[in-house]
Design a protein around this motif. Structure first.
Motif, short mmCIF file in Angstrom:
data_model
loop_
_atom_site.label_atom_id
_atom_site.label_comp_id
_atom_site.label_asym_id
_atom_site.label_seq_id
_atom_site.Cartn_x
_atom_site.Cartn_y
_atom_site.Cartn_z
N ASN A 177 0.86 -1.16 -0.15
CA ASN A 177 0.07 0.02 -0.17
C ASN A 177 0.86 1.15 0.00
OD1 ASN A 177 -1.99 2.02 0.43
ND2 ASN A 177 -2.18 1.60 2.60
N LEU A 178 1.00 1.98 -1.00
CA LEU A 178 1.75 3.27 -1.37
C LEU A 178 1.02 4.27 -0.33
CD1 LEU A 178 4.27 4.48 -2.46
CD2 LEU A 178 2.86 4.99 -4.38
N LYS A 179 1.61 4.64 0.70
CA LYS A 179 1.21 5.74 1.66
C LYS A 179 1.52 6.97 1.35
CE LYS A 179 -0.63 4.93 5.68
NZ LYS A 179 -0.71 4.86 7.16
N TYR A 180 2.80 7.20 1.18
CA TYR A 180 3.60 8.44 0.88
C TYR A 180 4.64 8.33 0.02
CZ TYR A 180 2.38 7.84 6.02
OH TYR A 180 1.72 7.69 7.14
N THR A 181 4.74 9.28 -0.86
CA THR A 181 5.54 9.82 -1.84
C THR A 181 6.19 11.04 -1.90
OG1 THR A 181 4.44 8.31 -3.51
CG2 THR A 181 5.77 9.99 -4.46
N ILE A 182 7.51 11.25 -2.07
CA ILE A 182 8.33 12.28 -1.93
C ILE A 182 8.89 12.44 -3.24
CG2 ILE A 182 10.24 13.60 -1.16
CD1 ILE A 182 9.54 12.80 1.70
N ILE A 183 8.84 13.74 -4.08
CA ILE A 183 9.33 14.02 -5.31
C ILE A 183 10.89 15.02 -4.79
CG2 ILE A 183 9.44 14.94 -7.60
CD1 ILE A 183 6.66 13.85 -7.55
N SER A 184 11.71 14.76 -4.94
CA SER A 184 12.81 15.36 -4.17
C SER A 184 13.10 16.73 -4.93
CB SER A 184 14.32 14.51 -4.27
OG SER A 184 14.52 14.47 -5.35
N HIS A 185 13.06 16.78 -6.29
CA HIS A 185 12.91 18.02 -7.10
C HIS A 185 12.37 17.74 -8.32
CE1 HIS A 185 16.62 16.09 -8.09
NE2 HIS A 185 17.03 16.92 -8.63
N PRO A 186 12.15 18.69 -9.27
CA PRO A 186 11.48 18.65 -10.67
C PRO A 186 12.47 17.91 -11.50
CG PRO A 186 11.24 20.81 -9.52
CD PRO A 186 12.39 20.00 -9.17
N ASP A 187 13.66 17.59 -11.52
CA ASP A 187 14.50 17.18 -12.78
C ASP A 187 13.76 16.01 -13.11
OD1 ASP A 187 16.08 19.20 -12.20
OD2 ASP A 187 17.95 18.14 -11.77
N LYS A 188 13.98 15.76 -14.52
CA LYS A 188 13.12 14.65 -15.24
C LYS A 188 13.58 13.34 -14.59
CE LYS A 188 11.64 17.33 -19.45
NZ LYS A 188 12.13 17.38 -20.73
N ASP A 189 14.94 13.24 -14.52
CA ASP A 189 15.49 11.85 -13.94
C ASP A 189 14.88 11.38 -12.56
OD1 ASP A 189 17.04 14.17 -13.18
OD2 ASP A 189 18.66 12.49 -12.79
N HIS A 190 14.15 12.28 -11.89
CA HIS A 190 13.54 12.11 -10.58
C HIS A 190 12.08 12.15 -10.57
CE1 HIS A 190 17.60 12.49 -8.13
NE2 HIS A 190 17.88 13.01 -9.23
N ALA A 191 11.42 13.23 -11.40
CA ALA A 191 10.28 13.31 -11.43
C ALA A 191 9.45 12.72 -12.75
CB ALA A 191 9.87 14.43 -11.23
N GLY A 192 10.25 11.92 -13.62
CA GLY A 192 9.84 11.56 -14.96
C GLY A 192 8.33 10.84 -14.87
N GLY A 193 7.87 9.94 -13.94
CA GLY A 193 6.94 9.33 -13.82
C GLY A 193 5.42 10.01 -13.14
N ILE A 194 5.25 11.29 -13.15
CA ILE A 194 4.39 11.97 -12.62
C ILE A 194 3.10 11.70 -13.16
CG2 ILE A 194 4.75 13.99 -13.88
CD1 ILE A 194 4.35 13.95 -10.07
N ASP A 195 2.83 11.36 -14.27
CA ASP A 195 1.71 11.48 -15.14
C ASP A 195 1.10 9.87 -14.70
OD1 ASP A 195 1.74 13.70 -16.23
OD2 ASP A 195 2.59 12.86 -18.14
N GLU A 196 1.96 8.84 -14.52
CA GLU A 196 1.91 7.76 -14.20
C GLU A 196 1.44 7.49 -12.72
OE1 GLU A 196 3.41 7.71 -17.90
OE2 GLU A 196 4.26 8.54 -16.14
N LEU A 197 2.09 8.60 -11.61
CA LEU A 197 1.56 8.57 -10.42
C LEU A 197 0.13 8.81 -10.22
CD1 LEU A 197 2.57 8.08 -7.45
CD2 LEU A 197 3.24 10.52 -7.36
#
Length: 744
Positions: free
Chosen positions: A547-567
């Motif tokens: 059960n995914l309770k929490y998510t943190i996106i450290s910063h907006p760079d594409k190699d860290h936040a690339g799956g934002i649409d899928e999340l």
């Protein structure tokens, strides 16, 4: 002998050069000293090792010059398959010559090549002379993702690279298989269920959309996507009936022909086996189809020789023949699904044959489907993380349809394509398409029972227990695997766990405890559709039933936040509520929460440093057994502030190396404050920035901090227990042959 050969193949393929392999060999040698009958078993075991080694050396291993990594190479090749067309052109090519060195005739060497220039459009069968930049095939490796390197091994894919220049491009006549496939594309391209007809005719699943594939699996009819034993059986029976009709017709029109004294069953079986062999040849010998063909051939031989052979003997002979042809076919899931399915059907038919209450054909078919659902459930959970409930009913309808409607329809479409192109005979296609849409739209939600992925060792133990129940001799030893199976559940489980995914140049870390999960970063997204969150993280979450309770996106760079649409598609940003207030690109909020046995504390950024990297969210994980510091892409400026604000509070056992090992991070003062035992580097194997930087490596080495690299180790799992932690590197679990196939 066959049992020794089979055992040897399993040991040689899965455990070669491990303690399990050597202990098995020594155990057989010791037994042989006391029990002479064991000698045959030992000889067969050694022969299996020889077969595996020879197959690998001749057909799977290719020795090449290491100069391919240093500059462009010239190759002579043939296009085996066009994977995608421009603008993202990707082709699978078969190399015939590499830098003047010819590939031996008995070897197949494939390369996956991309091409930017649209001047030349490659087609299957084209002959090429190219200047290319090649690299040894290497992919990301994660526990619950599709194993690309195993796929590459089975398909003899040694390289990937890029076309620099097309020196020569010639059209060539297609081979029989390619011509067959190309013609069938034309026959079925305008059909509603063209993907189904094309797949059944060729064994090629490339026309099946990912969504359709998932729907078919959930309905419990995934076997229609591959050429299985059932399809070969249908072809065999249709050809057997056709041969009888041909003979009957000849006897009618030629009254003077006498066939008395001849056993026509020889002709019927030989004709059926020949056509079935042509069918599986055109479909490129899928292992489940090969199993069915060997079964048919063995049963035919037994029938004509008037021999009596038991089911275990038949299965043993068939499996031995398949592994003698290619021992690495044991890596194909279809082999296990096919043998378990066939064995189940035969045992049910044998049991019901002597039971008057179950003599009704429909009842027997229902019992077969129920038995298949039960016996295939462990494999289904292992490969697909679920069991189809709908398959129990859907297959009762589908199997007769395949036998009496779909296959005859395919034959009619193929044979009459020249006279009646694009004709839907008796509206079969429209009716089947309507039925498929109706079922998927109304019953798909209740068709699939999801579950956690079962480990392979547990599945093996389950089948051992089931098999021993059917043997009066082995039943007395049933307690041994039963105790082993029970002990599996008694093994201590970690209190909490951290997984550093192998996502190339990027970051994604999953923290779990008590089936609850916290995700730190999503990894990259390529070509605007290939999301590593979707391909790597989600399969892990689903396989472990988290059960995914929490998510943190450290910063907006594409190699860290690339799956934002899928999340967003997965949980509508619900897991971002605590740390980001459901705003994915906002600074993470500083707070401390608990997740089962681990505390999660965000300690940075305190204020805006006018830099995405330096504003990365820094997280401290603390629990029994150890601690972890997740750092995003912070650089020296942010590191200095962190040391000033927290100093000794930064101390952690495990450090996610900041900014993938860039020389602008991992300052000396920061490392002195954290004092980690291990540093985890998350980066790509073929790094354009040559990360981690040599200066950074020296800084860690001078402080006796051990670096573990996802590019070299694959997914890194750290399990925390009451009194410490244990580190697992996925690539260390890889098969000996896969390691030597890629040369890494």
């Amino acid at each position: 002998m066959c049992w020794g050969f089979l055992y040897g193949c399993v040991q040689a393929v899965f455990y070669f050069n491990t303690w399990q392999f050597y202990s098995s060999l020594i155990f057989l040698i010791v037994l042989c000293c006391y029990f002479k009958p064991i000698l045959n078993l030992l000889l067969a075991f050694i022969f299996a090792i020889f077969v595996v080694t020879i197959h690998f050396s001749l057909f799977y291993s290719y020795q090449f010059e290491n100069t391919i990594d240093n500059g462009p190479a010239e190759i002579t090749a043939k296009v085996a398959k066009v994977i995608s067309n421009p603008p993202n052109s990707l082709s699978l090519i078969e190399i015939h010559e590499l830098d003047g060195k010819s590939v031996p005739f008995y070897q197949t060497v494939h390369a996956q090549l991309s091409k930017d220039d649209d001047q030349y459009i490659f087609e299957t069968g084209d002959l090429l002379v190219l200047k290319v930049k090649l690299r040894k095939f290497r992919s990301r490796m994660n526990r619950h993702s599709f194993d690309v390197e195993k796929y590459a091994f089975r398909n003899k894919l040694h390289f990937k690279g890029k076309v620099i220049e097309v020196i020569k491009h010639e059209k060539s006549s297609l081979e029989l298989r390619q011509s067959y496939k190309q013609e069938l594309v034309k026959v079925f391209e305008n059909k509603n269920l063209g993907w189904l007809y094309y797949g059944l005719s060729t064994g090629d699943k490339s026309k099946v959309l990912a969504e359709t594939k998932n729907q078919v699996i959930q309905l419990g009819i995934g076997h229609i996507l591959a050429i299985s034993g059932m399809h070969v059986g249908i072809v065999f029976l249709l050809c057997f009936s056709l041969a009888k009709i041909i003979v009957w017709f000849l006897l009618k029109i030629k009254a003077n022909i006498t066939l008395q004294g001849l056993n026509l069953n020889y002709f019927y079986c030989a004709f059926s086996l020949f056509i079935a062999f042509i069918y599986i040849y055109l479909c490129e010998f899928p292992v489940s189809a090969l199993r069915a063909w060997f079964m048919a051939a063995i049963y035919s031989l037994i029938y004509f020789l008037h021999k009596k052979v038991s089911l275990p003997q038949t299965l043993t002979y068939t499996l031995s023949a398949i592994l003698l042809i290619d021992p690495f076919s044991i890596l194909d899931p279809g082999l296990f699904l096919s043998f378990v399915g066939f064995t189940t059907v035969v045992l049910v038919l044998k049991w019901t044959a002597s039971n008057r209450l179950l003599s009704n054909s429909f009842l027997r078919l229902c019992l077969i489907q129920l038995s298949l659902m039960i016996t295939l459930a462990p494999l289904s959970l292992m490969y697909f993380q679920g069991v189809s409930i709908a398959g129990l009913v859907v297959n009762l309808v589908l199997i007769p349809l395949l036998s009496f409607v779909i296959f005859p329809y395919l034959i009619a479409c193929i044979l009459l394509a020249g006279l009646f192109p694009n004709t839907d005979f008796l509206y079969v296609d429209d009716l089947l398409f309507f039925a498929f849409q109706y079922v998927t739209q109304n019953y798909l939600d209740v068709a699939w029972l999801a579950g956690p992925q079962l480990p392979s060792i547990l599945v093996v133990l389950i089948y051992f227990c089931i098999a021993m129940l059917f043997s009066s001799f082995l039943r007395r030893f049933l307690l041994i695997p039963t105790i082993t199976l029970a002990s599996y559940f008694l093994v201590p489980r970690p209190l909490w766990q951290v997984d550093f995914f192998d996502v190339g140049h990027g970051t994604s870390v999953l923290v779990t405890s008590d089936k609850q999960a916290f995700l730190y970063d999503l990894g990259a997204k390529y070509f605007n559709y290939y999301s590593l969150f979707e391909r790597v993280v989600l399969p892990e979450i689903k396989a472990r039933d988290l059960n995914l309770k929490y998510t943190i996106i450290s910063h907006p760079d594409k190699d860290h936040a690339g799956g934002i649409d899928e999340l967003k598609q997965f949980d509508n940003f619900g897991s971002l509520a605590i740390f980001h207030n459901q705003q994915p690109f906002s600074f993470c909020q500083l707070k401390s929460i608990s997740l089962g046995n681990v505390s999660i504390e965000t300690i940075w950024p305190i204020d805006d440093m006018q830099s995405d990297n330096n504003n990365s969210c820094v997280v401290k994980l603390q629990g029994k057994g150890g601690s972890v510091l997740l750092t995003g892409d912070v650089e020296i400026d942010a590191e200095q502030r962190l040391v000033h604000e927290y100093d000794e509070l930064l101390h952690s056992d495990i450090l996610l190396v900041p900014h993938h090992g860039s020389k602008t991070s991992s300052s000396s003062s920061f490392l002195e404050a954290v004092k980690p035992t291990y540093g985890i580097v998350s980066r790509n194997y073929y790094s354009a920035w040559s990360l981690p930087h040599s200066e950074v490596i020296d800084r860690y080495a001078s402080r006796q901090i051990k670096l573990i690299d996802t590019a070299l180790s694959g997914q890194i799992t750290i399990e925390f227990y009451q009194d410490g932690y244990h580190i697992k590197r996925l690539r260390e679990e890889n098969l000996f042959w896969l390691k030597h196939h890629t040369g890494f």
